[in-house]
Design a protein around this motif. Sequence first.
Motif, PDB file in Angstrom:
ATOM      1  N   GLY A 295       0.072  -6.522   9.032  1.00 51.73           N
ATOM      2  CA  GLY A 295       1.260  -5.968   8.392  1.00 51.73           C
ATOM      3  C   GLY A 295       1.127  -5.689   6.913  1.00 51.73           C
ATOM      4  N   ASP A 296      -0.075  -5.865   6.352  1.00 52.50           N
ATOM      5  CA  ASP A 296      -0.295  -5.625   4.929  1.00 52.50           C
ATOM      6  C   ASP A 296      -1.127  -4.353   4.757  1.00 52.50           C
ATOM      7  N   GLY A 297      -0.475  -3.255   4.421  1.00 50.40           N
ATOM      8  CA  GLY A 297      -1.176  -1.992   4.260  1.00 50.40           C
ATOM      9  C   GLY A 297      -1.685  -1.741   2.860  1.00 50.40           C
ATOM     10  N   ALA A 298      -1.499  -2.713   1.942  1.00 50.24           N
ATOM     11  CA  ALA A 298      -1.869  -2.496   0.539  1.00 50.24           C
ATOM     12  C   ALA A 298      -3.358  -2.201   0.348  1.00 50.24           C
TER      13      ALA A 298
ATOM     14  N   ALA B 126      -9.909  -4.673   5.325  1.00 56.17           N
ATOM     15  CA  ALA B 126      -8.696  -3.856   5.189  1.00 56.17           C
ATOM     16  C   ALA B 126      -7.991  -3.696   6.532  1.00 56.17           C
ATOM     17  N   LEU B 127      -8.758  -3.558   7.617  1.00 56.43           N
ATOM     18  CA  LEU B 127      -8.152  -3.464   8.945  1.00 56.43           C
ATOM     19  C   LEU B 127      -7.486  -4.775   9.332  1.00 56.43           C
ATOM     20  N   ASP B 128      -8.139  -5.899   9.016  1.00 53.89           N
ATOM     21  CA  ASP B 128      -7.527  -7.202   9.284  1.00 53.89           C
ATOM     22  C   ASP B 128      -6.162  -7.294   8.602  1.00 53.89           C
ATOM     23  N   ALA B 129      -6.112  -6.879   7.337  1.00 49.74           N
ATOM     24  CA  ALA B 129      -4.862  -6.961   6.586  1.00 49.74           C
ATOM     25  C   ALA B 129      -3.792  -6.053   7.178  1.00 49.74           C
ATOM     26  N   ALA B 130      -4.172  -4.819   7.502  1.00 43.97           N
ATOM     27  CA  ALA B 130      -3.195  -3.861   8.027  1.00 43.97           C
ATOM     28  C   ALA B 130      -2.668  -4.310   9.385  1.00 43.97           C
TER      29      ALA B 130
ATOM     30  N   PRO C 209       5.665   4.233   9.581  1.00 38.32           N
ATOM     31  CA  PRO C 209       4.907   3.964   8.357  1.00 38.32           C
ATOM     32  C   PRO C 209       5.123   2.540   7.871  1.00 38.32           C
ATOM     33  N   MET C 210       4.049   1.941   7.353  1.00 40.27           N
ATOM     34  CA  MET C 210       4.051   0.538   6.941  1.00 40.27           C
ATOM     35  C   MET C 210       4.478   0.411   5.478  1.00 40.27           C
TER      36      MET C 210
ATOM     37  N   ARG D 100       6.391   2.197  -1.681  1.00 40.46           N
ATOM     38  CA  ARG D 100       5.753   3.286  -0.957  1.00 40.46           C
ATOM     39  C   ARG D 100       5.523   2.877   0.495  1.00 40.46           C
ATOM     40  N   ALA D 101       4.772   3.695   1.224  1.00 43.32           N
ATOM     41  CA  ALA D 101       4.487   3.375   2.615  1.00 43.32           C
ATOM     42  C   ALA D 101       3.111   3.908   2.983  1.00 43.32           C
TER      43      ALA D 101
END
Length: 459
Positions: free
Chosen positions: A302-305, A295-299, A261-262, A267-268
Motif C-alpha cells: 500500500g505504499d506507492g511512494a 519498490a514492489l514490496d512497498a507498493a 490509483p494509490m 498525489r496518487a
Amino acid sequence: MTASSMLAGCASASPGDSTTQPSAPAPVWRDCEYGRCTTLPVPLDPVYPHGRQVSLAVAMRPATLPRRGAIIVHPGGPGVSGRARLASVDRTGLEAFDLIAWDPRGVGGSAPLTCLDGADADAFVALDAVAPGVRAADASLTDAAWLGLQDASARFAQACRDDDAALVDHLSASDQARDVEAVRDRLTGEPLRFLGISEGARVGVAYAERYGSQVAAMVLDAPVAATRPGDPQSAGFDAALVRAGWTGRVQALLDRVWASPMPVGQRALTRPLAAAGVAALLYPGGSGIAALGSALDAAEAGDGAPLLSVADVWNGRTANGNYGGLLGAFRATRCADSPVRTADAALAAWQAEAGVAPVLGEALGPDLVCVGFPAPSTPPTGAAVGLSVPIVVVASTGDPATPYTGAVGLVSDLRGAVLVTRDGDGHGAFRRGAACVDAAVVGALTAEGPGFAVEPQRC
C-alpha cells in the motif's frame, strides 16, 4: 595543454554546409562545475545560417596525459545534460584525450525548452490512455479517457510551441548532427572521434551519413533502432521482467492502480506513473532489479511512494514539484523524427506495441504528443559518406531500454560496421565488466589511422 591552446584553426566545411561561422570569435574556455566550459553559437535552422543562433553549452575534461586529441561524447537522452553526464564517463585508457560534451539543443544550458510545469505537468504524466479494464487492443478513438488524453497531449504540444516553436521544429537527429560538426570543426579542428550512447548513437549515425569523411573513430553504445523499425523499447522492459521472474507481480500491481490509483500524500500512483517507475528501475540491470523488488514490496503493502519517486526522476520532476526541461525536451526531440503524426497512427502504434510488450507496452500508453508536429525528417539510412574506418557498435543482449535487435539491424545497415556484444542485462555495454567490449571501445577511440581492426565478438 591548456584549454586555449587546444583550440585549432577552423577546418573547412563540407560543400553547402552552414554549421561553421568563419567570422565568429574563438570560444573562450572558463572553469566551471563540469571542468572547463564554453558556449558555441550554431544556426537554429541550417537553411538560414545568419539567422537565429542557438548557444550550445559545452564542457570539456582536459587530457591528463600528453594530449593526442579529443573525443566528443554524446551520452544519451534525449532531454538530459551532456555536460552533467560527462563526469560519469570512465576515461581509463582515454587519458591522453580531451573529453568534450554539450547540452543538446533544447536542454540545460542550450536554449532549454519548457513545456508544462508544476500541477499541470503532474496531471499530464498521471493520465491513462483508457478507462480501467479497456485494453489497448479494444481502445477506441471515441473512448472518453482516450479523448481526454488526446486533449491533454495537444495542450502539452502547444505549450512546447508557445515556449519556442522554432526550436521545436529543429530538434531532429540531422539538426543535432550539424551541432556535432560545429563542435568538431570549431573546438578541435581535428577529425572526429565520437562516442555516442543510446540516443547519442542515433545522432552519430546521422553524422556519419552527412560527414563521414570527417570520422576518425566512432563508437555507438546501446544504439536505438536508428535506421529501421526495431523492437519497441517496452519489449526490452518486458523481457527484463521475464528474466527477473516478476511479470505477474508487476502486471497485478499495474492492474491494481489502474482500477484505483494509490494515494501518495497529495498525489496518487496511477498506472502510467507506476509503469514509468518500473521501467526506470530496469535500466541499470542488477542494482535496479534489487531496488525494483523493494519498490514492489512497498507498493503491494500500500505504499506507492518509492515507485512514484522513481517515476518523478524519469519525468524530470524535482522535489519542489518543478519539471525543468527534461519533460518537454524528451518528448519534443523524440517527436522530431517520429513518423507518428495523427491520433489514428498513435493508436495503431500503441496497439502494435502492446501486442509485443503486453505489460509495460500496454501501461506506458501511446505517444500522442507528436500528433500535429511538422513532417518528420528523413531518417538516417546508414549510407555513411566517405567513411574510411569501421563504426564499432557495442550492445548488451539484455539491454532493457534499447533492445539488442536494434544494434543487430544497425550493423547490417552501416557499411563496414562491427558488432561487439556483451552478454548481460542493463542499459549500455561499455564499462560494464565485459573485457572485450572495453578493449574494442578504447582501441577504436584511440587508434592512429584507419589500420585498427575490431573483430565481431561476444563476451
